[in-house]
Write a protein that holds these residues in place. Structure first.
Motif, PDB file in Angstrom:
ATOM      1  N   ILE A 148     -36.781  29.391   4.133  1.00  0.00           N
ATOM      2  CA  ILE A 148     -35.481  29.001   4.678  1.00  0.00           C
ATOM      3  C   ILE A 148     -35.431  27.530   5.107  1.00  0.00           C
ATOM      4  CG2 ILE A 148     -34.940  31.353   5.396  1.00  0.00           C
ATOM      5  CD1 ILE A 148     -35.614  30.545   8.256  1.00  0.00           C
ATOM      6  N   TYR A 149     -36.585  26.862   5.251  1.00  0.00           N
ATOM      7  CA  TYR A 149     -36.587  25.471   5.702  1.00  0.00           C
ATOM      8  C   TYR A 149     -36.656  24.468   4.547  1.00  0.00           C
ATOM      9  CZ  TYR A 149     -37.395  27.533  10.264  1.00  0.00           C
ATOM     10  OH  TYR A 149     -37.272  28.278  11.410  1.00  0.00           O
ATOM     11  N   GLU A 150     -36.797  24.965   3.328  1.00  0.00           N
ATOM     12  CA  GLU A 150     -36.929  24.051   2.195  1.00  0.00           C
ATOM     13  C   GLU A 150     -35.613  23.339   1.915  1.00  0.00           C
ATOM     14  OE1 GLU A 150     -38.024  24.614  -2.478  1.00  0.00           O
ATOM     15  OE2 GLU A 150     -39.481  25.295  -0.992  1.00  0.00           O
ATOM     16  N   GLY A 151     -35.717  22.071   1.528  1.00  0.00           N
ATOM     17  CA  GLY A 151     -34.525  21.274   1.265  1.00  0.00           C
ATOM     18  C   GLY A 151     -34.599  20.565  -0.069  1.00  0.00           C
ATOM     19  N   GLN A 152     -33.606  19.727  -0.322  1.00  0.00           N
ATOM     20  CA  GLN A 152     -33.550  18.960  -1.552  1.00  0.00           C
ATOM     21  C   GLN A 152     -32.967  17.593  -1.248  1.00  0.00           C
ATOM     22  OE1 GLN A 152     -30.830  22.287  -2.622  1.00  0.00           O
ATOM     23  NE2 GLN A 152     -29.923  20.779  -4.015  1.00  0.00           N
ATOM     24  N   ILE A 153     -33.368  16.592  -2.038  1.00  0.00           N
ATOM     25  CA  ILE A 153     -32.877  15.236  -1.845  1.00  0.00           C
ATOM     26  C   ILE A 153     -32.413  14.675  -3.183  1.00  0.00           C
ATOM     27  CG2 ILE A 153     -34.504  14.869   0.057  1.00  0.00           C
ATOM     28  CD1 ILE A 153     -35.984  12.908  -1.891  1.00  0.00           C
ATOM     29  N   ASP A 154     -31.770  13.532  -3.120  1.00  0.00           N
ATOM     30  CA  ASP A 154     -31.420  12.766  -4.313  1.00  0.00           C
ATOM     31  C   ASP A 154     -32.531  11.736  -4.502  1.00  0.00           C
ATOM     32  OD1 ASP A 154     -30.371  10.600  -5.948  1.00  0.00           O
ATOM     33  OD2 ASP A 154     -28.415  11.568  -5.767  1.00  0.00           O
ATOM     34  N   THR A 155     -33.401  11.979  -5.474  1.00  0.00           N
ATOM     35  CA  THR A 155     -34.572  11.130  -5.686  1.00  0.00           C
ATOM     36  C   THR A 155     -34.188   9.674  -5.929  1.00  0.00           C
ATOM     37  OG1 THR A 155     -35.948  12.926  -6.513  1.00  0.00           O
ATOM     38  CG2 THR A 155     -36.500  10.720  -7.258  1.00  0.00           C
ATOM     39  N   GLY A 156     -33.155   9.442  -6.718  1.00  0.00           N
ATOM     40  CA  GLY A 156     -32.731   8.077  -7.010  1.00  0.00           C
ATOM     41  C   GLY A 156     -32.304   7.334  -5.752  1.00  0.00           C
ATOM     42  N   LYS A 157     -31.507   7.999  -4.917  1.00  0.00           N
ATOM     43  CA  LYS A 157     -31.059   7.376  -3.671  1.00  0.00           C
ATOM     44  C   LYS A 157     -32.241   7.077  -2.756  1.00  0.00           C
ATOM     45  CE  LYS A 157     -26.401   9.398  -3.500  1.00  0.00           C
ATOM     46  NZ  LYS A 157     -25.498  10.306  -2.742  1.00  0.00           N
ATOM     47  N   MET A 158     -33.187   8.000  -2.697  1.00  0.00           N
ATOM     48  CA  MET A 158     -34.352   7.809  -1.847  1.00  0.00           C
ATOM     49  C   MET A 158     -35.154   6.585  -2.261  1.00  0.00           C
ATOM     50  SD  MET A 158     -37.963   8.529  -1.822  1.00  0.00           S
ATOM     51  CE  MET A 158     -38.117   9.702  -3.146  1.00  0.00           C
ATOM     52  N   MET A 159     -35.465   6.462  -3.556  1.00  0.00           N
ATOM     53  CA  MET A 159     -36.267   5.336  -4.016  1.00  0.00           C
ATOM     54  C   MET A 159     -35.494   4.024  -3.935  1.00  0.00           C
ATOM     55  SD  MET A 159     -39.344   6.101  -4.500  1.00  0.00           S
ATOM     56  CE  MET A 159     -39.720   4.466  -5.130  1.00  0.00           C
ATOM     57  N   TYR A 160     -34.210   4.057  -4.235  1.00  0.00           N
ATOM     58  CA  TYR A 160     -33.383   2.854  -4.118  1.00  0.00           C
ATOM     59  C   TYR A 160     -33.388   2.352  -2.674  1.00  0.00           C
ATOM     60  CZ  TYR A 160     -29.381  -0.297  -4.664  1.00  0.00           C
ATOM     61  OH  TYR A 160     -28.568  -1.404  -4.680  1.00  0.00           O
ATOM     62  N   SER A 161     -33.278   3.281  -1.734  1.00  0.00           N
ATOM     63  CA  SER A 161     -33.264   2.910  -0.315  1.00  0.00           C
ATOM     64  C   SER A 161     -34.602   2.347   0.130  1.00  0.00           C
ATOM     65  CB  SER A 161     -32.902   4.127   0.541  1.00  0.00           C
ATOM     66  OG  SER A 161     -31.620   4.606   0.204  1.00  0.00           O
ATOM     67  N   LEU A 162     -35.702   2.929  -0.372  1.00  0.00           N
ATOM     68  CA  LEU A 162     -37.028   2.404  -0.040  1.00  0.00           C
ATOM     69  C   LEU A 162     -37.198   0.977  -0.569  1.00  0.00           C
ATOM     70  CD1 LEU A 162     -39.605   5.316  -0.566  1.00  0.00           C
ATOM     71  CD2 LEU A 162     -39.138   4.073   1.557  1.00  0.00           C
ATOM     72  N   LEU A 163     -36.727   0.744  -1.777  1.00  0.00           N
ATOM     73  CA  LEU A 163     -36.812  -0.597  -2.348  1.00  0.00           C
ATOM     74  C   LEU A 163     -35.985  -1.597  -1.539  1.00  0.00           C
ATOM     75  CD1 LEU A 163     -36.615   0.295  -6.142  1.00  0.00           C
ATOM     76  CD2 LEU A 163     -38.487  -0.942  -5.050  1.00  0.00           C
ATOM     77  N   GLN A 164     -34.755  -1.229  -1.188  1.00  0.00           N
ATOM     78  CA  GLN A 164     -33.902  -2.122  -0.412  1.00  0.00           C
ATOM     79  C   GLN A 164     -34.504  -2.432   0.948  1.00  0.00           C
ATOM     80  OE1 GLN A 164     -31.081  -3.695  -1.634  1.00  0.00           O
ATOM     81  NE2 GLN A 164     -31.908  -2.784  -3.511  1.00  0.00           N
ATOM     82  N   LEU A 165     -35.069  -1.427   1.599  1.00  0.00           N
ATOM     83  CA  LEU A 165     -35.699  -1.634   2.900  1.00  0.00           C
ATOM     84  C   LEU A 165     -36.904  -2.566   2.767  1.00  0.00           C
ATOM     85  CD1 LEU A 165     -35.770  -0.925   5.908  1.00  0.00           C
ATOM     86  CD2 LEU A 165     -37.114   1.111   5.336  1.00  0.00           C
ATOM     87  N   SER A 166     -37.647  -2.416   1.692  1.00  0.00           N
ATOM     88  CA  SER A 166     -38.808  -3.280   1.466  1.00  0.00           C
ATOM     89  C   SER A 166     -38.383  -4.731   1.275  1.00  0.00           C
ATOM     90  CB  SER A 166     -39.594  -2.797   0.244  1.00  0.00           C
ATOM     91  OG  SER A 166     -40.082  -1.481   0.444  1.00  0.00           O
ATOM     92  N   TYR A 167     -37.308  -4.949   0.509  1.00  0.00           N
ATOM     93  CA  TYR A 167     -36.803  -6.312   0.328  1.00  0.00           C
ATOM     94  C   TYR A 167     -36.368  -6.911   1.671  1.00  0.00           C
ATOM     95  CZ  TYR A 167     -36.559  -5.154  -4.678  1.00  0.00           C
ATOM     96  OH  TYR A 167     -36.849  -4.780  -5.960  1.00  0.00           O
TER      97      TYR A 167
END
Length: 371
Positions: free
Chosen positions: A167-186
């Motif tokens: 019941i605790y399992e979730g899902q994400i948008d992989t593209g949004k996650m990686m795009y956000s990580l890249l932007q934060l790194s920049y």
């Protein structure tokens, strides 16, 4: 490579930390290093135009392990080891969500559901009989019972009458996650160079010579975060494991919602943008899928299509939009390898197909190890 004075000075001089791989682990490692060393020069090298491997190619499951996966792991790991694996996954997802935010990564908690084909009645009954035991083992992680038996509400065909759901399992948008990580790194002044493949390295004790496909340079510390490609640089117990994925075109009126597992997690599917994303099948030919080459095979693609037609969407028309593959890093043990390789070189690899769940914390721990 014909570098100018300006290029050498601005990109390849006085580098404190160089990270190989711009995936989930590599970028989280870079961000943690930046937190600890605000003025350090941090360089991330990526051989692809986008992060290669699995970080931008996975199914986007924020998962902790289906019940059959947990029971399978208990055959080769102690109860404490399995408990710690699940705890690390839970902590990793919590950390990722806190770092980027649920809205940014498209996080949804729709539950994870394990389906059991009619031919797998013995496995179903075995898992059903151990729900209480597994809930007891993992209750300290989640605070409540994580697994429940639920009816087949989405009307899948050819399966036993109930799911065993996390019941605790979730899902994400992989593209949004990686795009956000890249932007934060920049934003954190982390330099990321794409199209640069590291071929070898030499640790002299004072610094590390990094040899790329077209130039060499030195760095104070080297951190390797290449997961499924680790064997190309390291002698560690990591094997590549290709995962093939396909996705349908949008389906009008699609009411399936959640993440789903079949056959001990070797097949998995989910909803995304009114589509069904389905992957897996490396169990059909493990040897063929132990590769760092991207691509699809008729054997696996035919099986995925069969599951769509007979189990997932038996009474609906659909069209396949396209397919792709990613490269995971696996081994005999599920625990990731986070270790110092030499005086100035460390690695964080072998995520075992759980990159979404543990990639952020593996990267963070790798940074803390070398720093």
């Amino acid at each position: 490579m014909n570098l100018s004075y300006w290029e050498q000075k601005s990109w390849f001089s006085n580098i404190d930390f160089t990270i190989v791989g711009s995936g989930i682990v590599g970028l989280n490692c870079a961000l943690e290093l930046r937190r600890m060393h605000p003025k350090a020069r941090i360089l991330v090298l990526e051989k692809g135009k986008l992060p290669q491997g699995a970080s931008t190619k996975n199914a986007g499951f924020a998962c902790f392990g289906s019940i059959s996966e947990i029971l399978s792991d208990l055959k080769t790991h102690s109860e404490q080891e399995v408990f710690q694996l699940v705890q690390d996954r839970f902590d990793g997802i919590k950390y990722l969500r806190a770092l980027l935010g649920d809205n940014v990564i498209g996080y949804q908690n729709n539950g994870g559901h394990e389906l059991f084909l009619n031919k797998d009645v013995a496995l179903y009954e075995s898992c059903l009989g151990q729900v209480e035991y597994v809930n007891g083992l993992l209750r300290p992680v989640f605070g409540k019972n994580a697994f429940k038996v639920l009816p087949n509400r989405f009307k899948f065909s050819g399966i036993n009458g109930n799911y065993i759901s996390q019941i605790y399992e979730g899902q994400i948008d992989t593209g949004k996650m990686m795009y956000s990580l890249l932007q934060l790194s920049y934003q954190k002044d982390i330099n990321i160079l794409n199209g640069t493949e590291v071929k070898a390295f030499e640790d002299s004790g004072a610094e590390v010579l990094v040899k790329t496909d077209d130039m060499d340079f030195t760095t104070n510390k080297l951190l390797i975060a290449t997961n499924g490609f680790a064997a190309q640089l390291l002698s560690e117990n990591v094997e590549p494991a290709r995962a093939q994925v396909l996705i349908t075109k949008p389906i009008k009126g699609l009411n399936i919602k959640g993440t789903f597992h079949l056959e001990e997690g070797y097949y998995y599917f989910r909803n995304i943008d009114n589509r069904i994303l389905l992957g897996g099948g490396r169990n059909l030919d493990f040897k063929a899928e132990e590769t760092t080459e991207f691509g699809n095979t008729h054997l696996v693609q035919n099986k995925l299509n069969q599951l769509l037609k007979t189990v997932i969407l038996p009474e609906q028309s659909y069209e396949i939009d396209y397919s792709w593959s990613g490269i995971m890093g696996v081994g005999q043990q599920k625990k990731p390898i986070i270790k110092q390789v030499s005086d100035n070189v460390s690695c964080g690899v072998r995520l075992g197909g759980m990159g979404i769940a543990i990639g952020s914390t593996v990267g963070k721990n790798l940074a803390n190890l070398i720093a």
